[in-house]
Design a protein around this motif. Structure first.
Motif, mmCIF file in Angstrom:
data_model
loop_
_atom_site.group_PDB
_atom_site.id
_atom_site.type_symbol
_atom_site.label_atom_id
_atom_site.label_comp_id
_atom_site.label_asym_id
_atom_site.label_seq_id
_atom_site.Cartn_x
_atom_site.Cartn_y
_atom_site.Cartn_z
ATOM 1 N N ALA A 163 0.848 -1.148 -0.009
ATOM 2 C CA ALA A 163 0.106 0.007 -0.155
ATOM 3 C C ALA A 163 0.877 1.293 -0.095
ATOM 4 N N GLU A 164 1.925 1.201 0.773
ATOM 5 C CA GLU A 164 2.845 2.471 0.585
ATOM 6 C C GLU A 164 3.636 2.306 -0.817
ATOM 7 N N GLU A 165 3.752 1.518 -1.367
ATOM 8 C CA GLU A 165 4.333 1.551 -2.808
ATOM 9 C C GLU A 165 3.367 2.187 -3.779
ATOM 10 N N ASP A 166 2.099 1.877 -3.256
ATOM 11 C CA ASP A 166 1.144 2.526 -4.207
ATOM 12 C C ASP A 166 0.955 4.182 -3.937
ATOM 13 N N LEU A 167 1.285 4.580 -2.828
ATOM 14 C CA LEU A 167 1.234 5.839 -2.389
ATOM 15 C C LEU A 167 2.468 6.547 -3.266
ATOM 16 N N ALA A 168 3.650 5.685 -3.172
ATOM 17 C CA ALA A 168 4.914 6.363 -3.685
ATOM 18 C C ALA A 168 4.852 6.499 -5.222
ATOM 19 N N ILE A 169 3.852 5.547 -5.831
ATOM 20 C CA ILE A 169 3.720 5.687 -7.233
ATOM 21 C C ILE A 169 2.972 6.810 -7.634
ATOM 22 N N CYS A 170 1.773 7.251 -6.782
ATOM 23 C CA CYS A 170 1.058 8.513 -7.033
ATOM 24 C C CYS A 170 1.930 9.927 -6.905
ATOM 25 N N ARG A 171 2.990 9.613 -5.942
ATOM 26 C CA ARG A 171 3.701 10.873 -5.824
ATOM 27 C C ARG A 171 4.652 10.996 -7.105
ATOM 28 N N GLN A 172 5.164 9.648 -7.449
ATOM 29 C CA GLN A 172 6.213 9.929 -8.437
ATOM 30 C C GLN A 172 5.446 10.440 -9.955
ATOM 31 N N LEU A 173 4.088 10.044 -9.901
ATOM 32 C CA LEU A 173 3.295 10.399 -11.239
ATOM 33 C C LEU A 173 2.801 11.914 -11.033
ATOM 34 N N LYS A 174 3.090 12.463 -9.657
ATOM 35 C CA LYS A 174 2.683 13.845 -9.294
ATOM 36 C C LYS A 174 1.430 14.204 -9.470
ATOM 37 N N VAL A 175 0.674 13.168 -8.819
ATOM 38 C CA VAL A 175 -0.891 13.166 -8.575
ATOM 39 C C VAL A 175 -0.953 14.475 -7.732
ATOM 40 N N SER A 176 -2.114 15.452 -8.145
ATOM 41 C CA SER A 176 -2.341 16.366 -7.509
ATOM 42 C C SER A 176 -3.868 16.264 -6.793
ATOM 43 N N GLY A 177 -4.681 15.533 -7.577
ATOM 44 C CA GLY A 177 -5.886 15.407 -6.988
ATOM 45 C C GLY A 177 -6.518 14.067 -7.590
ATOM 46 N N PHE A 178 -7.703 13.310 -7.094
ATOM 47 C CA PHE A 178 -8.159 12.231 -7.530
ATOM 48 C C PHE A 178 -9.523 12.542 -8.151
ATOM 49 N N PRO A 179 -9.986 11.727 -8.918
ATOM 50 C CA PRO A 179 -9.309 10.738 -9.556
ATOM 51 C C PRO A 179 -8.251 11.124 -10.496
ATOM 52 N N ALA A 180 -7.017 10.592 -10.931
ATOM 53 C CA ALA A 180 -6.327 10.721 -11.999
ATOM 54 C C ALA A 180 -5.962 9.447 -12.885
ATOM 55 N N LEU A 181 -5.877 9.600 -14.332
ATOM 56 C CA LEU A 181 -5.530 8.427 -15.014
ATOM 57 C C LEU A 181 -4.307 8.717 -15.774
ATOM 58 N N PHE A 182 -3.458 7.742 -15.971
ATOM 59 C CA PHE A 182 -2.297 7.663 -16.934
ATOM 60 C C PHE A 182 -2.435 6.502 -17.848
ATOM 61 N N LEU A 183 -1.914 6.862 -18.861
ATOM 62 C CA LEU A 183 -1.660 5.797 -20.009
ATOM 63 C C LEU A 183 -0.136 5.456 -20.108
ATOM 64 N N GLN A 184 0.116 4.183 -19.655
ATOM 65 C CA GLN A 184 1.735 3.871 -19.810
ATOM 66 C C GLN A 184 1.963 3.126 -21.168
ATOM 67 N N THR A 185 2.540 3.324 -22.060
ATOM 68 C CA THR A 185 2.208 2.912 -23.225
ATOM 69 C C THR A 185 3.705 1.812 -23.462
ATOM 70 N N ASP A 186 4.838 2.245 -22.880
ATOM 71 C CA ASP A 186 6.009 1.453 -22.563
ATOM 72 C C ASP A 186 6.640 1.737 -21.481
ATOM 73 N N THR A 187 7.888 1.242 -21.231
ATOM 74 C CA THR A 187 8.280 1.300 -20.012
ATOM 75 C C THR A 187 9.044 2.728 -19.612
ATOM 76 N N SER A 188 9.151 3.375 -20.694
ATOM 77 C CA SER A 188 9.474 5.008 -20.640
ATOM 78 C C SER A 188 8.379 5.957 -20.969
ATOM 79 N N LYS A 189 7.130 5.755 -21.214
ATOM 80 C CA LYS A 189 6.521 6.563 -21.703
ATOM 81 C C LYS A 189 5.184 6.587 -20.964
ATOM 82 N N ILE A 190 4.885 7.611 -19.958
ATOM 83 C CA ILE A 190 3.611 7.830 -19.383
ATOM 84 C C ILE A 190 2.885 8.934 -19.705
#
Length: 214
Positions: A163-190
């Motif tokens: 669960a803490e890793e999920d929080l870290a993912i949101c921080r890495q994605l710079k989520v500023s509010g919910f809901p948020a959607l991202f599309l990851q198309t390969d290992t380097s593109k989100i």
């Protein structure tokens, strides 16, 4: 890899509750070409438990706006706690539903969107306290998850860390509010698809735009 639609949400987010029908529709339409991942964001994580009375004005205003904008309904059993905070025993905290989501994903990784919607319906319509273990039991029956195993896992460090890793993912994605959607198309593109509640047509058009560029 198949593109992954990453849904950053929180069980206590009213706008995520209103967004659930849109996300379910996206899953039905894109399930043949996209994978879906649900990440819990940790909207309410006080160092010390805080009573619902501190948040009632926020929930009252937001739930009304969500109903008017999205058409979803908040149940009387949830609204009772907002309208009668002095009598409520709720101390909202996002940690337990985030842990529950991590446990759920090990059983049914492809049904996480449905489970997120069920958690929010349990809270916002049925008025179940997601900080109470018993709030999850009816969903364990629905998804054929052994209750004894689930409740043991709720206490295990492994799933708290997930669960803490999920929080870290949101921080890495710079989520500023919910809901948020991202599309990851390969290992380097989100790509950011939605930041905050967004209607279906806008989300769909953005997805189509990104996918046609690949």
């Amino acid at each position: 890899m198949r593109p992954i639609l990453i849904y950053c949400y929180d069980a206590y987010c009213c706008w995520c509750y209103g967004f659930s029908p849109i996300l379910s529709k996206l899953e039905r339409i894109y399930e043949q070409i996209l994978d879906f991942e649900v990440v819990s964001g940790g909207m309410i994580l006080p160092q010390k438990p805080l009573h619902i009375s501190i948040m009632t004005s926020f929930f009252a205003e937001t739930s009304k706006a969500v109903e008017e904008t999205t058409g979803v309904k908040f149940g009387k059993d949830f609204l009772w706690h907002i309208e009668n905070p002095a009598d409520s025993d709720w101390f909202p905290n996002s940690e337990k539903p985030a842990i529950a989501m991590c446990i759920f994903k090990q059983y049914h990784p492809n049904q996480a969107i449905a489970f997120a919607a069920d958690l929010q319906y349990a809270l916002f319509f049925e008025g179940r306290d997601l900080c109470d273990n018993e709030a999850y039991r009816h969903l364990l029956d629905k998804y054929n998850i052994p209750a004894e195993e689930f409740y043991i896992q709720m206490q295990q460090k492994e799933f708290k860390e997930q669960a803490e890793e999920d929080l870290a993912i949101c921080r890495q994605l710079k989520v500023s509010g919910f809901p948020a959607l991202f599309l990851q198309t390969d290992t380097s593109k989100i790509y950011a698809v939605a930041n905050g509640y967004t209607d279906y047509d806008t989300v769909n058009a953005r997805l189509q735009e990104i996918l046609t560029q690949q």
